[in-house]
Each structure stands twice: as C-alpha cells, then as structure tokens.
Design a protein around this motif. Structure first.
Motif, PDB file in Angstrom:
ATOM      1  N   THR A   1       0.828  -1.209   0.042  1.00  0.00           N
ATOM      2  CA  THR A   1       0.017   0.119  -0.103  1.00  0.00           C
ATOM      3  C   THR A   1       0.696   1.385   0.060  1.00  0.00           C
ATOM      4  O   THR A   1       0.665   2.302  -0.646  1.00  0.00           O
ATOM      5  N   LEU A   2       1.897   1.314   0.893  1.00  0.00           N
ATOM      6  CA  LEU A   2       2.759   2.502   0.824  1.00  0.00           C
ATOM      7  C   LEU A   2       3.487   2.632  -0.545  1.00  0.00           C
ATOM      8  O   LEU A   2       3.821   3.881  -0.993  1.00  0.00           O
ATOM      9  N   GLY A   3       3.868   1.396  -1.150  1.00  0.00           N
ATOM     10  CA  GLY A   3       4.359   1.667  -2.639  1.00  0.00           C
ATOM     11  C   GLY A   3       3.487   2.191  -3.462  1.00  0.00           C
ATOM     12  O   GLY A   3       4.038   2.690  -4.467  1.00  0.00           O
ATOM     13  N   ASP A   4       2.407   1.913  -3.460  1.00  0.00           N
ATOM     14  CA  ASP A   4       1.076   2.268  -4.429  1.00  0.00           C
ATOM     15  C   ASP A   4       0.391   3.334  -4.418  1.00  0.00           C
ATOM     16  O   ASP A   4      -0.047   3.977  -5.193  1.00  0.00           O
ATOM     17  N   ILE A   5       0.205   3.821  -2.896  1.00  0.00           N
ATOM     18  CA  ILE A   5      -0.867   4.920  -2.807  1.00  0.00           C
ATOM     19  C   ILE A   5      -0.036   6.106  -3.165  1.00  0.00           C
ATOM     20  O   ILE A   5       1.040   6.479  -3.452  1.00  0.00           O
ATOM     21  N   GLU A   6      -1.177   6.994  -3.925  1.00  0.00           N
ATOM     22  CA  GLU A   6      -0.886   8.275  -4.417  1.00  0.00           C
ATOM     23  C   GLU A   6      -0.835   9.340  -3.374  1.00  0.00           C
ATOM     24  O   GLU A   6      -1.892   9.319  -2.855  1.00  0.00           O
ATOM     25  N   VAL A   7      -0.143  10.190  -3.192  1.00  0.00           N
ATOM     26  CA  VAL A   7      -0.082  11.256  -2.301  1.00  0.00           C
ATOM     27  C   VAL A   7       0.071  12.558  -3.274  1.00  0.00           C
ATOM     28  O   VAL A   7       0.739  12.699  -4.198  1.00  0.00           O
ATOM     29  N   PRO A   8      -0.682  13.277  -3.058  1.00  0.00           N
ATOM     30  CA  PRO A   8      -0.656  14.587  -3.680  1.00  0.00           C
ATOM     31  C   PRO A   8       0.652  15.572  -3.576  1.00  0.00           C
ATOM     32  O   PRO A   8       1.256  15.397  -2.535  1.00  0.00           O
ATOM     33  N   GLN A   9       1.006  16.165  -4.690  1.00  0.00           N
ATOM     34  CA  GLN A   9       2.220  16.659  -4.844  1.00  0.00           C
ATOM     35  C   GLN A   9       2.317  17.719  -3.737  1.00  0.00           C
ATOM     36  O   GLN A   9       1.439  18.554  -3.469  1.00  0.00           O
TER      37      GLN A   9
END
Length: 329
Positions: A78-86
C-alpha cells in the motif's frame, strides 16, 4: 528527489487515534496541504475509514492484524502504490496493538518506503488509563518509546498532579518527544513540506529511536503468546435501542478490551452512528456520522483470548428495535 513526509498515528486501543486523525486532516485542509490516509485495524478497518471519507482525500484501509506483523506485506505494498498529492503528506493510523519498534525498522529498510522520510510518530496517550492495562502495560509503554510527538487524551477530570506525573513518565520513556496538537502538528508539517531541505536524503527527519540494525530487532510485541490480541466481528440489528446496546456492551466478558462499530439507534435512526466501548472503565460513547450512507450495522470486538461463541450468542440476543413513535412515517 523530494521525499514525502510519513506520519504514523499510534496509541493503545481506544486512546483516540481516529479522533486525532480527523482533527489533523481538517487542520491540513485549512492550510491547503494535500494528504492521503492509510488505516489499519482488526477485522474491519472500514469502521474507521468510513468516518474519514468526508474529506477530499484518498483513504485506504488494511484489514487484519497489525501492520508490524501479519499485515506487513500488504501495508508495504500500500505504501508503495498509494498516490500522495504533490507537496502533501501520508498519514497512517496504525493498529492499537502494534509494535512500533518493529514497524519503524521495517519502514527503514523496505524499498517500498524509499520515497518517504523517516517516519514521524504521534502517540495518543490516554490520561485515564495510562499504565492501567494490566498485562498490556509493557506494550503501551513501548508504543511511547519511539514517539517523536505525543498528545494527552481523555484528560477531563484528571488532577494536575496526575497529569504532571504522566508527562514526566512520557518524557522519561521518550526524552526527545514533543507534546503537540492537531493544529500544531499541521503547522509543523506545513513547514516540512515547504522546506527545501526536505528534498535531500541527508536532511530527512531522523529516526525517533536509534536502532543498531533494523533487521536484528526482536519481534516481541505480545502477538504470539498468551497475551496475543484477537478480534471478531458481530452483526447488529438494523435498528437498536441505545440502552439495549450499551447493556450488551457492559455485559461482555472481561477478556474484551475494546469494541467499535457502526449502528442505527432507534432514538435517531436517520443519522448513522459509530460507537466505541473501552475497558476497563466500560465507557461507551457514540459519534454521529453525518452524510454516511449504506452503512452495515456491525461491531468489531478486540481482546485477548476472546470466548467467541459466548460473545456471538450475546449479540444474537440483542433485540431489534421498533422505531420510536416520533420517527414513524
């Protein structure tokens, strides 16, 4: 490469992690700081995640045991795949029985976490129950040791002398930890996100605990012996009277440490509720979930050596309620 701030929200079962997380999300939103969220809990993390989806952010849930052990690989994926806003941050609410030493060690060495800073850890500390957990006192103390920040919760009614002793105990367990609040933490994260120094690996936030070698840390966090936490899920009636539910929770066997769930109360059936029940004081409270739709009334029971058949039978006897007269069509 600029690294993403990673924030772990920790604390023993029922200490107020989700309440703090909601407040922090609101404070970040006020500052126009983007964020994504991961929630880990026993059985049904959706019980907490559904309370967080009123925010305009990605919220992912990890069901099962703690992200420091049996759910670790799923958590890392999950940490590798999750998108985090710029320019944003990743907020992670960890299971209340997690071993933070093992989790931080894994985050330090796993390739999925290379885009994140060394984690900040905010630990919720329950003033009413600190070190009153019996056989779980050691686990609660260990969760504080790795803190970079902490917040005292449930302090209403606590005497000044007791709070002072609590602060001293926390400072002794984690001398570098700083007391914080949702607002202060959001301001600190705003500074980190804006700081050009955050783009350098040499200037990332240091680990809150010096680990000689992460891979060598023993996994001794009370999950594999007679103190191991377990959980189970129970169904609730579509509508239930508040008094009936509270009585059923009070009557649960002593092995239960915490209950959380979703319900509809006959007294206010148009507003779905989340509820919490925390031992040893057997306190129960309800939180309206305005705007939530399609909830499934359910309870998640967490404890040690749970007598599953006894608990299931108890909830099977919980009566379904008729709507009170003022709410009938």
């Amino acid at each position: 490469m600029s690294r993403i701030p990673l924030v772990l929200i920790a604390g023993f079962l029922g200490a107020g992690k989700t309440t703090f997380l909601r407040a922090l999300m609101g404070s970040l939103e006020e500052r126009n700081i983007g964020f994504s969220v991961v929630v880990n809990d026993f059985e049904n993390a959706e019980v907490d995640a559904i309370r967080l989806r009123s925010f305009d952010a990605e919220v992912q849930s990890i069901n099962g045991s703690c992200v420091c052990c049996s759910s670790l690989n799923e958590f890392m994926q999950t940490l590798g795949d999750i998108e985090v806003p710029q320019g944003g941050v990743l907020l992670v609410e960890v299971n209340g029985a997690s071993d933070l030493i093992s989790l931080i060690a894994a985050i330090t060495v796993r390739y999925e976490c290379h885009r994140f800073t060394s984690p900040l850890q905010i630990t919720m500390i329950d003033a009413q129950r600190w070190q009153r957990r019996g056989q779980h006192n050691e686990l609660e103390h260990e969760q504080v040791q790795t803190s970079t920040h902490y917040m005292i919760t449930h302090s209403d009614g606590a005497d000044k002398a007791g709070l002072k002793r609590l602060h001293l105990a926390v400072q002794a367990a984690s001398p570098r930890a700083t007391e914080t609040s949702a607002d202060r933490m959001a301001e600190y994260l705003r500074f980190l996100c804006a700081s050009s120094r955050f783009g350098s690996q040499e200037n990332t936030t240091p680990l809150p605990l010096c680990l000689s070698h992460p891979a060598e840390q023993p996994h001794h966090h009370h999950h594999e012996d007679e103190r191991a936490f377990t959980s189970m899920r129970v169904d609730l009636p579509f509508v239930v009277r508040r008094g009936d539910l509270e009585q059923a929770l009070r009557d649960l066997p002593e092995e239960v440490v915490r209950v959380k769930g979703l319900c509809r109360l006959a007294e206010l059936p148009t507003v779905p509720m989340s509820f919490q029940h925390v031992r040893p004081r057997a306190e129960t409270w309800f939180l309206p979930m305005l705007g939530a739709v399609g909830i499934v009334p359910t309870g998640v029971i967490i404890g040690v050596g749970l007598p599953a058949s006894q608990i299931s039978s108890q909830f099977d006897r919980l009566p379904s309620a008729e709507l009170l007269p003022e709410f009938k069509p």
